[in-house]
Scaffold this active site. Structure first.
Site, PDB file in Angstrom:
ATOM      1  N   LYS A 189      40.925  49.021  60.218  1.00 36.16           N
ATOM      2  CA  LYS A 189      40.559  47.606  60.266  1.00 36.16           C
ATOM      3  C   LYS A 189      41.415  46.967  61.363  1.00 36.16           C
ATOM      4  O   LYS A 189      42.568  46.646  61.156  1.00 36.16           O
ATOM      5  CB  LYS A 189      40.820  46.932  58.917  1.00 36.16           C
ATOM      6  CG  LYS A 189      39.922  45.713  58.631  1.00 36.16           C
ATOM      7  CD  LYS A 189      40.098  44.555  59.598  1.00 36.16           C
ATOM      8  CE  LYS A 189      41.328  43.738  59.262  1.00 36.16           C
ATOM      9  NZ  LYS A 189      41.408  42.505  60.133  1.00 36.16           N
TER      10      LYS A 189
ATOM     11  N   GLU B  63      55.000  47.978  57.726  1.00 35.69           N
ATOM     12  CA  GLU B  63      55.923  47.596  58.793  1.00 35.69           C
ATOM     13  C   GLU B  63      55.677  46.127  59.080  1.00 35.69           C
ATOM     14  O   GLU B  63      54.640  45.755  59.640  1.00 35.69           O
ATOM     15  CB  GLU B  63      55.704  48.427  60.061  1.00 35.69           C
ATOM     16  CG  GLU B  63      56.736  48.100  61.142  1.00 35.69           C
ATOM     17  CD  GLU B  63      56.389  48.675  62.502  1.00 35.69           C
ATOM     18  OE1 GLU B  63      56.556  47.939  63.502  1.00 35.69           O
ATOM     19  OE2 GLU B  63      55.942  49.819  62.569  1.00 35.69           O
TER      20      GLU B  63
ATOM     21  N   CYS C  56      57.423  42.894  66.734  1.00 35.54           N
ATOM     22  CA  CYS C  56      58.087  42.701  65.439  1.00 35.54           C
ATOM     23  C   CYS C  56      59.599  42.909  65.510  1.00 35.54           C
ATOM     24  O   CYS C  56      60.355  42.184  64.863  1.00 35.54           O
ATOM     25  CB  CYS C  56      57.502  43.665  64.407  1.00 35.54           C
ATOM     26  SG  CYS C  56      55.776  43.367  63.999  1.00 35.54           S
TER      27      CYS C  56
ATOM     28  N   GLU D  96      60.600  34.063  62.322  1.00 32.20           N
ATOM     29  CA  GLU D  96      60.079  34.919  63.393  1.00 32.20           C
ATOM     30  C   GLU D  96      59.181  34.083  64.303  1.00 32.20           C
ATOM     31  O   GLU D  96      58.115  33.620  63.885  1.00 32.20           O
ATOM     32  CB  GLU D  96      59.292  36.085  62.793  1.00 32.20           C
ATOM     33  CG  GLU D  96      58.855  37.100  63.825  1.00 32.20           C
ATOM     34  CD  GLU D  96      58.138  38.297  63.205  1.00 32.20           C
ATOM     35  OE1 GLU D  96      58.261  39.399  63.761  1.00 32.20           O
ATOM     36  OE2 GLU D  96      57.471  38.121  62.176  1.00 32.20           O
TER      37      GLU D  96
END
Length: 368
Positions: free
Chosen positions: A60, A136, A170, A267
């Protein structure tokens, strides 16, 4: 004592005539949900071990970057994979991703993306068939520069750690901790390097920074930059949108950043560097770990004492020493805390996509 009794019964009853085999088997159907940043790399690092372990795969892709996964599917077809082994299902996360996470016939979910969505996937697994999950997730990774570092080298390394892929990584080293003895020089040179960064059309060979992925991400970055100014951080360079076409953000550097500021805790996922002053090793270890995340980290120093003291104390899945973003297939990649769990790459990568079965056989002795 109970174990000793069981052992004695086993020896008496079976006369030690037992052989045990451990069999490694595929999970089955593995759903891989990948993000929009570096979509080809994100797919390659997951589909490889999943297929190698003997599973079938459903991919996906992110709705912003579906074409690369569809192109890889065409290559898989050209390579004459058996029908149904590799599949791509496009759609929005809240619909398609949710359906895969809850589906009783999906045996494994691998997800790379935000912590918020990772929690939803884990909850969906618990509500359905308790499928195996590898996550993750987000990060707010510290990069620590000590007084003994070469300042020019450290500035460029820290710049790379923040701005690669337009800051949309990330494990970007977005919290740059610099020891007080070189702090002012480091800030000055970092602002100069950021201001010289060429931003523009990614098809232009002189460009080193292109646009952010979409308007939503652009607005999030600009809002967080504004919060940094309001909360008292010093804006050394950048901080604004470039033009009114496309989603371009000026390379931005903040100094005098406190740990309680939003830009130091959330973040940002954009070209924004926070440079934070520290004094001692104990202090920087405590402050590095004062976060919900634990994906990447780094240290720049000439001292092995600094390297081993910090590396053993920081709560992060990866510690880069005098480098950053060096990833090899032989070494595990993953996070602590809310940066997720499970590991990709490394010698155990295949085990994320397999089950272990123990087969115990009594060997019948015809003479007994």
């Amino acid at each position: 004592m109970p174990r000793l009794i069981l052992l004695m019964i086993w020896i008496y009853w079976y006369n030690g005539n037992i052989t045990t085999i451990t069999r490694i088997e595929p999970k089955g159907v593995c759903a891989i949900i990948i993000p929009w940043n570096s979509p080809v790399i994100m797919l390659a690092k997951t589909m490889g071990p999943a297929l190698a372990a003997g599973n079938t795969v459903i991919v996906k892709p992110a709705e912003q970057t579906s074409l690369s996964a569809l192109y890889i599917a065409s290559l898989v077809k050209e390579a004459e994979f058996p029908s149904g082994v590799f599949n791509v299902v496009c759609g929005y996360g809240a619909i398609t991703g949710s359906a895969l996470s809850e589906h009783m016939d999906v045996d494994k979910i691998t997800f790379t993306g935000s912590t918020a969505v990772g929690k939803l996937i884990q909850q969906a697994s618990g509500k359905s068939n308790l499928k195996s999950v590898t996550l993750e997730l987000g990060g707010k990774s510290p990069l620590v520069v000590f007084n003994d570092a070469d300042v020019d080298e450290a500035v460029h390394l820290a710049h790379f750690a923040v701005y690669v892929c337009n800051g949309q990584v990330c494990c970007a080293g977005s919290r740059t901790f610099v020891q007080e003895g070189i702090y002012d020089e480091f800030v000055k040179k970092s602002a100069e390097v950021a201001a010289a960064r060429v931003v523009g059309d990614p098809f232009n060979t002189k460009t080193v920074q292109g646009p952010q992925v979409n308007a939503q991400q652009l607005n999030k970055i600009l809002e967080l930059i504004e919060s940094g100014v309001k909360e008292g951080a010093k804006l050394e360079t950048g901080g604004k949108r470039i033009g009114n076409r496309g989603y371009y953000v000026e390379p931005t550097v903040f100094s005098n950043v406190r740990d309680d500021m939003r830009i130091a805790r959330e973040e940002i996922f954009g070209p924004v560097q926070q440079i934070i002053k520290f004094k001692t090793m104990d202090e920087v270890i405590r402050r590095s770990n004062d976060t919900i995340y634990g994906l990447g980290s780094g240290i720049v120093t000439k001292s092995l004492d600094n390297v081993f003291t910090y590396s053993q104390a920081v709560k992060a899945g990866t510690v880069w020493v005098n480098c950053y973003f060096v990833v090899t297939p032989q070494t595990p990649l993953g996070g602590y805390k809310m940066s997720g769990f499970g590991r990709e790459f490394g010698e155990n990568a295949l085990y994320e996509y397999t089950e272990e079965k123990t087969i115990t056989i009594r060997l019948v002795n015809k003479n007994s």
